[in-house]
Design a protein around this motif. Structure first.
Motif, mmCIF file in Angstrom:
data_model
loop_
_atom_site.group_PDB
_atom_site.id
_atom_site.type_symbol
_atom_site.label_atom_id
_atom_site.label_comp_id
_atom_site.label_asym_id
_atom_site.label_seq_id
_atom_site.Cartn_x
_atom_site.Cartn_y
_atom_site.Cartn_z
ATOM 1 N N ILE A 65 0.865 -1.176 0.000
ATOM 2 C CA ILE A 65 0.000 0.000 0.000
ATOM 3 C C ILE A 65 0.901 1.225 0.000
ATOM 4 O O ILE A 65 1.688 1.421 0.938
ATOM 5 C CB ILE A 65 -0.936 0.036 1.230
ATOM 6 N N ARG A 66 0.807 2.029 -1.049
ATOM 7 C CA ARG A 66 1.598 3.264 -1.120
ATOM 8 C C ARG A 66 0.815 4.418 -0.523
ATOM 9 O O ARG A 66 -0.427 4.408 -0.526
ATOM 10 C CB ARG A 66 1.942 3.577 -2.573
ATOM 11 N N ASP A 67 1.538 5.423 -0.025
ATOM 12 C CA ASP A 67 0.914 6.632 0.512
ATOM 13 C C ASP A 67 -0.260 6.253 1.429
ATOM 14 O O ASP A 67 -1.412 6.653 1.222
ATOM 15 C CB ASP A 67 0.408 7.508 -0.646
ATOM 16 N N SER A 68 0.037 5.467 2.443
ATOM 17 C CA SER A 68 -1.018 4.956 3.320
ATOM 18 C C SER A 68 -1.783 6.092 4.006
ATOM 19 O O SER A 68 -1.215 7.143 4.335
ATOM 20 C CB SER A 68 -0.439 4.004 4.358
ATOM 21 N N GLN A 69 -3.071 5.874 4.196
ATOM 22 C CA GLN A 69 -3.979 6.857 4.774
ATOM 23 C C GLN A 69 -4.615 6.293 6.052
ATOM 24 O O GLN A 69 -4.760 5.081 6.170
ATOM 25 C CB GLN A 69 -5.086 7.203 3.776
ATOM 26 N N PRO A 70 -5.022 7.160 6.974
ATOM 27 C CA PRO A 70 -5.718 6.646 8.181
ATOM 28 C C PRO A 70 -6.922 5.770 7.826
ATOM 29 O O PRO A 70 -7.240 4.836 8.559
ATOM 30 C CB PRO A 70 -6.128 7.925 8.904
ATOM 31 N N SER A 71 -7.575 6.061 6.705
ATOM 32 C CA SER A 71 -8.729 5.257 6.286
ATOM 33 C C SER A 71 -8.342 3.844 5.856
ATOM 34 O O SER A 71 -9.215 2.984 5.686
ATOM 35 C CB SER A 71 -9.475 5.946 5.140
ATOM 36 N N ASP A 72 -7.040 3.588 5.688
ATOM 37 C CA ASP A 72 -6.564 2.232 5.371
ATOM 38 C C ASP A 72 -6.481 1.368 6.626
ATOM 39 O O ASP A 72 -6.228 0.164 6.517
ATOM 40 C CB ASP A 72 -5.180 2.285 4.713
ATOM 41 N N SER A 73 -6.671 1.968 7.799
ATOM 42 C CA SER A 73 -6.610 1.207 9.049
ATOM 43 C C SER A 73 -7.727 0.162 9.066
ATOM 44 O O SER A 73 -8.911 0.506 9.038
ATOM 45 C CB SER A 73 -6.752 2.144 10.251
ATOM 46 N N ALA A 74 -7.342 -1.087 9.093
ATOM 47 C CA ALA A 74 -8.282 -2.200 8.989
ATOM 48 C C ALA A 74 -7.493 -3.491 9.166
ATOM 49 O O ALA A 74 -6.283 -3.472 9.356
ATOM 50 C CB ALA A 74 -8.979 -2.196 7.622
ATOM 51 N N THR A 75 -8.186 -4.609 9.096
ATOM 52 C CA THR A 75 -7.525 -5.919 9.060
ATOM 53 C C THR A 75 -7.472 -6.386 7.615
ATOM 54 O O THR A 75 -8.481 -6.326 6.898
ATOM 55 C CB THR A 75 -8.277 -6.936 9.925
ATOM 56 N N TYR A 76 -6.306 -6.827 7.181
ATOM 57 C CA TYR A 76 -6.112 -7.290 5.809
ATOM 58 C C TYR A 76 -5.961 -8.804 5.821
ATOM 59 O O TYR A 76 -5.103 -9.356 6.515
ATOM 60 C CB TYR A 76 -4.897 -6.600 5.184
ATOM 61 N N LEU A 77 -6.795 -9.443 5.038
ATOM 62 C CA LEU A 77 -6.833 -10.909 4.970
ATOM 63 C C LEU A 77 -6.348 -11.370 3.607
ATOM 64 O O LEU A 77 -6.863 -10.926 2.581
ATOM 65 C CB LEU A 77 -8.266 -11.408 5.175
ATOM 66 N N CYS A 78 -5.373 -12.270 3.600
ATOM 67 C CA CYS A 78 -5.052 -12.916 2.341
ATOM 68 C C CYS A 78 -5.940 -14.154 2.218
ATOM 69 O O CYS A 78 -6.362 -14.738 3.220
ATOM 70 C CB CYS A 78 -3.584 -13.282 2.254
ATOM 71 N N ALA A 79 -6.245 -14.531 0.998
ATOM 72 C CA ALA A 79 -7.111 -15.696 0.763
ATOM 73 C C ALA A 79 -6.660 -16.380 -0.513
ATOM 74 O O ALA A 79 -6.202 -15.736 -1.461
ATOM 75 C CB ALA A 79 -8.574 -15.274 0.655
ATOM 76 N N MET A 80 -6.811 -17.697 -0.527
ATOM 77 C CA MET A 80 -6.372 -18.487 -1.669
ATOM 78 C C MET A 80 -7.467 -19.460 -2.044
ATOM 79 O O MET A 80 -8.075 -20.085 -1.167
ATOM 80 C CB MET A 80 -5.091 -19.212 -1.300
ATOM 81 N N ARG A 81 -7.708 -19.570 -3.338
ATOM 82 C CA ARG A 81 -8.786 -20.421 -3.809
ATOM 83 C C ARG A 81 -8.264 -21.812 -4.147
ATOM 84 O O ARG A 81 -7.232 -21.954 -4.786
ATOM 85 C CB ARG A 81 -9.443 -19.815 -5.047
ATOM 86 N N VAL A 82 -9.024 -22.810 -3.692
ATOM 87 C CA VAL A 82 -8.667 -24.185 -4.007
ATOM 88 C C VAL A 82 -9.913 -24.895 -4.503
ATOM 89 O O VAL A 82 -11.004 -24.679 -3.975
ATOM 90 C CB VAL A 82 -8.053 -24.898 -2.778
ATOM 91 N N MET A 83 -9.770 -25.718 -5.536
ATOM 92 C CA MET A 83 -10.908 -26.439 -6.087
ATOM 93 C C MET A 83 -11.248 -27.638 -5.204
ATOM 94 O O MET A 83 -10.391 -28.250 -4.578
ATOM 95 C CB MET A 83 -10.598 -26.926 -7.495
ATOM 96 N N MET A 84 -12.567 -27.948 -5.134
ATOM 97 C CA MET A 84 -13.041 -29.119 -4.422
ATOM 98 C C MET A 84 -14.077 -29.795 -5.302
ATOM 99 O O MET A 84 -15.178 -29.290 -5.403
ATOM 100 C CB MET A 84 -13.769 -28.736 -3.125
ATOM 101 N N ASP A 85 -13.787 -30.893 -5.942
ATOM 102 C CA ASP A 85 -14.752 -31.576 -6.787
ATOM 103 C C ASP A 85 -15.405 -30.596 -7.752
ATOM 104 O O ASP A 85 -14.764 -30.098 -8.651
ATOM 105 C CB ASP A 85 -15.803 -32.302 -5.936
ATOM 106 N N SER A 86 -16.683 -30.285 -7.552
ATOM 107 C CA SER A 86 -17.399 -29.399 -8.473
ATOM 108 C C SER A 86 -17.493 -27.970 -7.970
ATOM 109 O O SER A 86 -18.219 -27.160 -8.538
ATOM 110 C CB SER A 86 -18.817 -29.941 -8.690
ATOM 111 N N SER A 87 -16.797 -27.657 -6.915
ATOM 112 C CA SER A 87 -16.876 -26.294 -6.392
ATOM 113 C C SER A 87 -15.492 -25.853 -5.936
ATOM 114 O O SER A 87 -14.491 -26.475 -6.267
ATOM 115 C CB SER A 87 -17.875 -26.231 -5.235
ATOM 116 N N TYR A 88 -15.454 -24.770 -5.205
ATOM 117 C CA TYR A 88 -14.184 -24.268 -4.708
ATOM 118 C C TYR A 88 -14.427 -23.610 -3.355
ATOM 119 O O TYR A 88 -15.555 -23.341 -2.967
ATOM 120 C CB TYR A 88 -13.583 -23.256 -5.683
ATOM 121 N N LYS A 89 -13.347 -23.384 -2.649
ATOM 122 C CA LYS A 89 -13.442 -22.654 -1.388
ATOM 123 C C LYS A 89 -12.240 -21.752 -1.264
ATOM 124 O O LYS A 89 -11.234 -21.923 -1.962
ATOM 125 C CB LYS A 89 -13.502 -23.621 -0.203
#
Lengths: 113, 115
Positions: free
Chosen positions: A76-100
């Protein structure tokens, strides 16, 4: 060992700083890589998603994926007070006919005015 | 275009009770997923519904069940509530097509407290 590791923080930076948030993962089957932002008592909001190794830029945000090292980052460049939050990384994995999505535990970011 | 809406936003139950949480998916989305987020943790996948059928499930016991309706709205039901079920329950919708990245759009969540 968790499939996705993320430093919980909190990470405190002054306004205008460059922020680096990171996740490591162990499962080579992960396909898409995403970053979500979650404000307190709110649902996660999708910020960025990437598929291949390399960089993807959107305004002040840059997502970076290194599949060989199983490492992803959000800058995040030029960070702002409004950027204050929790940041979650997430990764997609396939499961049979769907994904999670497999999420990291989140990094709390505080941008000080 | 309306986003994902969930109800109720907050509720308190006691151990052993049953709860039903509701979700209306985003316009144009045909797939609904439910996630549980404990305090200080990332969301964990419960299950996904597509064409009114469960087509994927995470590591949650059978007392967690769901429904998807023809208008793509959904319910999450939890029976025999336990203290550890206290969490934020998130509904997410997406369009499940082969070429889609599967971007999930989340609602604000239903915060469940079990006493």
């Amino acid at each position: 060992q968790k499939e996705v590791e993320q430093d919980p923080g909190p990470l405190s930076v002054p306004e205008g700083a460059i922020v680096s948030l990171n996740c490591t993962y162990s499962n080579s089957a992960f396909q898409y890589f995403m970053w979500y932002r979650q404000y307190s008592r709110k649902g996660p909001e999708l910020l960025m998603y990437t598929y291949s190794s390399g960089n993807k830029e959107d305004g002040r945000f840059t997502a970076q994926v290194d599949k060989s090292s199983k490492y992803i980052s959000l800058f995040i460049r030029d960070s702002q007070p409004s950027d204050s939050a929790t940041y979650l990384c997430a990764m997609r994995v396939m499961m049979d006919s769907s994904y999670k999505l497999i999420f990291g535990s989140g990094t709390r970011l505080l941008v000080r005015p | 275009e309306t986003g994902v809406t969930q109800s109720p936003t907050h509720l308190i139950k006691t151990r052993g009770q049953q709860v039903t949480l509701r979700c209306s998916s985003q316009s144009g989305h045909n797939t609904v997923s439910w996630y549980q987020q404990a305090l200080g943790q990332g969301p964990q996948f419960i299950f996904q519904y597509y064409r009114e059928e469960e087509n994927g499930r995470g590591n949650f016991p059978p007392r967690f069940s769901g429904l998807q309706f023809p208008n793509y709205s959904s319910e999450l039901n939890v029976n025999a509530l336990e203290l550890d079920d206290s969490a934020l329950y998130l509904c997410a919708s997406s369009r499940l097509v082969p070429s889609n990245t599967g971007e999930l759009f989340f609602g604000e969540g239903s915060r469940l407290t079990v006493l």
